[in-house]
Write an enzyme that holds these catalytic residues in place. Structure first.
Site, PDB file in Angstrom:
ATOM      1  CB  CYS A   1      -1.718   7.509   1.146  1.00 48.02           C
ATOM      2  SG  CYS A   1      -3.134   6.681   1.889  1.00 48.02           S
TER       3      CYS A   1
ATOM      4  CD  GLU B   1      -3.025  -0.981   0.371  1.00 51.40           C
ATOM      5  OE1 GLU B   1      -3.210   0.125  -0.164  1.00 51.40           O
ATOM      6  OE2 GLU B   1      -3.723  -1.971   0.134  1.00 51.40           O
TER       7      GLU B   1
HETATM    8  P1  NAD Z   1       8.113   5.074   4.916  1.00 53.34           P
HETATM    9  O1  NAD Z   1       8.187   4.329   3.646  1.00 53.34           O
HETATM   10  O2  NAD Z   1       9.206   5.997   5.280  1.00 53.34           O
HETATM   11  O3  NAD Z   1       7.970   4.063   6.157  1.00 53.34           O
HETATM   12  C1  NAD Z   1       6.977   3.049   6.207  1.00 53.34           C
HETATM   13  C2  NAD Z   1       7.464   1.929   7.112  1.00 53.34           C
HETATM   14  O4  NAD Z   1       8.623   1.327   6.537  1.00 53.34           O
HETATM   15  C3  NAD Z   1       7.852   2.384   8.511  1.00 53.34           C
HETATM   16  O5  NAD Z   1       7.466   1.412   9.447  1.00 53.34           O
HETATM   17  C4  NAD Z   1       9.369   2.500   8.420  1.00 53.34           C
HETATM   18  O6  NAD Z   1       9.995   2.310   9.677  1.00 53.34           O
HETATM   19  C5  NAD Z   1       9.716   1.386   7.456  1.00 53.34           C
HETATM   20  N1  NAD Z   1      10.930   1.658   6.673  1.00 53.34           N
HETATM   21  C6  NAD Z   1      11.469   2.868   6.394  1.00 53.34           C
HETATM   22  N2  NAD Z   1      12.567   2.704   5.603  1.00 53.34           N
HETATM   23  C7  NAD Z   1      12.705   1.380   5.375  1.00 53.34           C
HETATM   24  C8  NAD Z   1      13.632   0.591   4.632  1.00 53.34           C
HETATM   25  N3  NAD Z   1      14.650   1.135   3.963  1.00 53.34           N
HETATM   26  N4  NAD Z   1      13.469  -0.750   4.612  1.00 53.34           N
HETATM   27  C9  NAD Z   1      12.445  -1.313   5.278  1.00 53.34           C
HETATM   28  N5  NAD Z   1      11.532  -0.616   5.992  1.00 53.34           N
HETATM   29  C10 NAD Z   1      11.656   0.712   6.052  1.00 53.34           C
HETATM   30  O7  NAD Z   1       6.709   5.845   4.909  1.00 53.34           O
HETATM   31  P2  NAD Z   1       6.165   6.873   5.985  1.00 53.34           P
HETATM   32  O8  NAD Z   1       6.886   8.158   5.845  1.00 53.34           O
HETATM   33  O9  NAD Z   1       6.099   6.234   7.316  1.00 53.34           O
HETATM   34  O10 NAD Z   1       4.665   7.060   5.461  1.00 53.34           O
HETATM   35  C11 NAD Z   1       4.324   7.937   4.436  1.00 53.34           C
HETATM   36  C12 NAD Z   1       4.174   7.206   3.118  1.00 53.34           C
HETATM   37  O11 NAD Z   1       3.241   6.144   3.258  1.00 53.34           O
HETATM   38  C13 NAD Z   1       3.618   8.095   2.024  1.00 53.34           C
HETATM   39  O12 NAD Z   1       4.275   7.841   0.823  1.00 53.34           O
HETATM   40  C14 NAD Z   1       2.155   7.672   1.951  1.00 53.34           C
HETATM   41  O13 NAD Z   1       1.545   7.937   0.702  1.00 53.34           O
HETATM   42  C15 NAD Z   1       2.264   6.218   2.218  1.00 53.34           C
HETATM   43  N6  NAD Z   1       0.991   5.696   2.699  1.00 53.34           N
HETATM   44  C16 NAD Z   1       0.282   4.862   1.904  1.00 53.34           C
HETATM   45  C17 NAD Z   1      -0.945   4.402   2.328  1.00 53.34           C
HETATM   46  C18 NAD Z   1      -1.785   3.483   1.494  1.00 53.34           C
HETATM   47  O14 NAD Z   1      -2.739   2.920   2.016  1.00 53.34           O
HETATM   48  N7  NAD Z   1      -1.490   3.296   0.223  1.00 53.34           N
HETATM   49  C19 NAD Z   1      -1.440   4.801   3.575  1.00 53.34           C
HETATM   50  C20 NAD Z   1      -0.679   5.663   4.342  1.00 53.34           C
HETATM   51  C21 NAD Z   1       0.543   6.104   3.911  1.00 53.34           C
END
Ligand code: NAD
Length: 479
Positions: free
Chosen positions: A247, A213
């Site tokens: 998002c 997602e």
């Molecule tokens: P992010 O990708 O930075 O982090 C998401 C998760 O992944 C966190 O738990 C983080 O600790 C982990 N993570 C971070 N870097 C990683 C890596 N290199 N390897 C493995 N895991 C890692 O996202 P965020 O800033 O927490 O959230 C915002 C993003 O999420 C936006 O792009 C938003 O659009 C998206 N989002 C999507 C949905 C959806 O349903 N499609 C919903 C909410 C947010």
């Protein structure tokens, strides 16, 4: 909890999965009922925890974090017996007489990785789907919202699920990497597209099914007959809910040239009426704004104009007009309260603009003529489409959710969530006692009989009578 404990956590999770297996579907539903009451009883705890970690305004937590979870818990409780039931499947002609069924088995111990922007909902809903399907969960919440993750684990335990059915791993990228090495049965990831690609690559190396997602860049198409007041109010909500850190936030509005001026007037009134602290909380990661500032400056240099707000303050509501597809601002996810307006002359042009971005999470269409609305809906490339509304449908427990293009793959909520965390097994039971038609020896006569049968049944070339005679002969052969 440091990374040294991760193998131990997964060992406990696998043991808990065995305990979950002993829990009947009816007992799982009882736990879900208890969970529903707990969510409602501990509403204030949940609101305070999320507000404490994110600074969100409380109403936002009730609408966007808590309500979808209550509604989904009730949905799974009510529908679980149907979802978990095995189904008899009727077979086509050559297999008639045999019986078949399909059944869903829990996939195992799974990993759920969630972001910070709706920290309760986006960790709780996949965990709920997994537990409903009978899986145990290792939950890795955002490193910004660990307490929310711990509260979720506590709620599931209090609801009566076995010990360690939900465990929380705190940490960031390294924690996820180590967790993936434990070969969870499924990985459910919500976060940015860039991180999603990293996680998907690791899953591919281990052939772990993953659901992604990811980010979005939602367009809103306004049709010439739209109710401008409702549309301006709806779009203001869709763009600035959670201060744009959403998002499915509306980030690109496509406006007919003919109504641009009156719409802009209505929009400015709505946007200027927003109040920090009443309508939304702080921007959680202001350090991420530098790239956005550069994109805004570039857009202004290329001809975009400020309708309201300050271009150097994208942490505050900012609306720009004249944003075109050649500008990075039109295509990149902002995750801030920045709204881009673009005018169009024809509806096909509006659809082309809407589909231009490489994301495909959500979209909305605003207007009154039902035929035109449906025609636009049918051409939009987005996993979720709202008509004359925004964002709300994403929280519907009954509706599937997921993205197209760079917004991810897979679907969850409702039946799709249950299916993702299940292994679907098909079972075929023979009825006859002798040899089967397709078993050896492969004689020339058998070849002709089978060929005639296939041609008649699927192509109708030979009379049905001949086929039935051949079929009888074939059956006699098996005696
Ligand atoms: P992010 O990708 O930075 O982090 C998401 C998760 O992944 C966190 O738990 C983080 O600790 C982990 N993570 C971070 N870097 C990683 C890596 N290199 N390897 C493995 N895991 C890692 O996202 P965020 O800033 O927490 O959230 C915002 C993003 O999420 C936006 O792009 C938003 O659009 C998206 N989002 C999507 C949905 C959806 O349903 N499609 C919903 C909410 C947010």
């Amino acid at each position: 909890m440091n990374s040294i404990n991760i193998p131990e956590i997964f060992a406990r999770s696998r043991a808990s999965f065995e305990a979950l297996r002993q829990l009947s579907v009816a007992n799982r539903a009882v736990c879900l009922k208890q969970l529903q009451y707990l969510l409602q009883e501990r509403m204030e705890d949940i609101v305070q925890t999320v507000c404490g970690e994110t600074g969100k305004v409380p109403a936002e937590v009730l609408f966007s974090d808590l309500y979808p979870c209550l509604s989904a818990t009730r949905w799974y409780r009510r529908h679980l017996p149907r979802l978990a039931r095995s189904r008899r499947v009727s077979l086509s002609l050559l297999l008639v007489g045999n019986t078949a069924q399909e059944e869903y088995r829990p996939a195992g111990s799974v990993l759920v990785i969630s972001p910070w922007n709706f920290p309760f909902q986006l960790a709780f809903l996949p965990t709920l789907a997994a537990l409903s399907a009978g899986c145990s969960v290792v939950l890795k919440p955002s490193s910004l919202t660990p307490k929310t993750g711990l509260l979720i684990a506590e709620l599931f335990e209090q609801a009566g699920f076995p010990a360690n059915a939900v465990q929380v791993l705190t940490g960031g990228a390294e924690t996820v990497q180590t967790a993936l090495e434990q070969s969870p049965a499924r990985v459910f990831f919500t976060g940015s597209t860039d991180t999603g690609k990293i996680v998907a690559t690791r899953c591919a190396q281990k052939l772990i099914p993953c659901l992604l997602e990811l980010g979005g860049k939602a367009p809103a198409i306004i049709l010439p007959d739209a109710d401008l007041n409702r549309t301006a109010r709806g779009i203001t909500y869709g763009a600035f809910v959670n201060r744009g850190q959403t998002c499915v936030a509306v980030t690109r509005v496509l406006v007919p040239q003919s109504i641009a001026e009156p719409f802009y007037t209505q929009l400015i009134t709505q946007v200027n009426g927003l109040q920090e602290g009443r309508d939304y909380g702080p921007l959680l990661l202001p350090q991420r704004l530098n790239d956005l500032r550069r994109s805004i400056q570039a857009a202004l240099a290329q001809g975009a104009r400020v309708l309201t707000g300050q271009p150097d303050r994208p942490d505050q509501p900012l609306v720009l007009t004249g944003v075109t597809p050649d500008m990075s601002l039109f295509n990149e996810e902002c995750f801030a309260p920045v709204l881009c307006l673009t005018t169009f002359d024809t509806i096909p042009h509006a659809i082309e603009l809407a589909n231009h971005a490489h994301y495909g999470l959500s979209a909305s269409v605003w207007g009154q003529d039902k035929k035109t609305l449906q025609a636009v809906v049918s051409q939009l490339q987005a996993g979720h489409i709202s008509v004359n509304d925004v964002v709300k449908g994403v929280g519907a427990a009954e509706l599937s959710f997921g993205g197209l293009k760079d917004s991810g793959w897979g679907r969850y909520h409702a039946q799709d969530g249950f299916n993702f965390f299940s292994d679907k097994i098909s079972i075929f039971r023979a009825r006859s006692t002798g040899a089967e038609l397709n078993w050896f020896p492969y004689t020339p006569r058998l070849y002709t009989q089978i060929k005639n049968f296939l041609e008649a049944f699927y192509g109708g070339k030979i009379g049905r009578l001949q086929v039935w005679l051949d079929l009888l002969a074939l059956r006699r052969r098996t005696k």
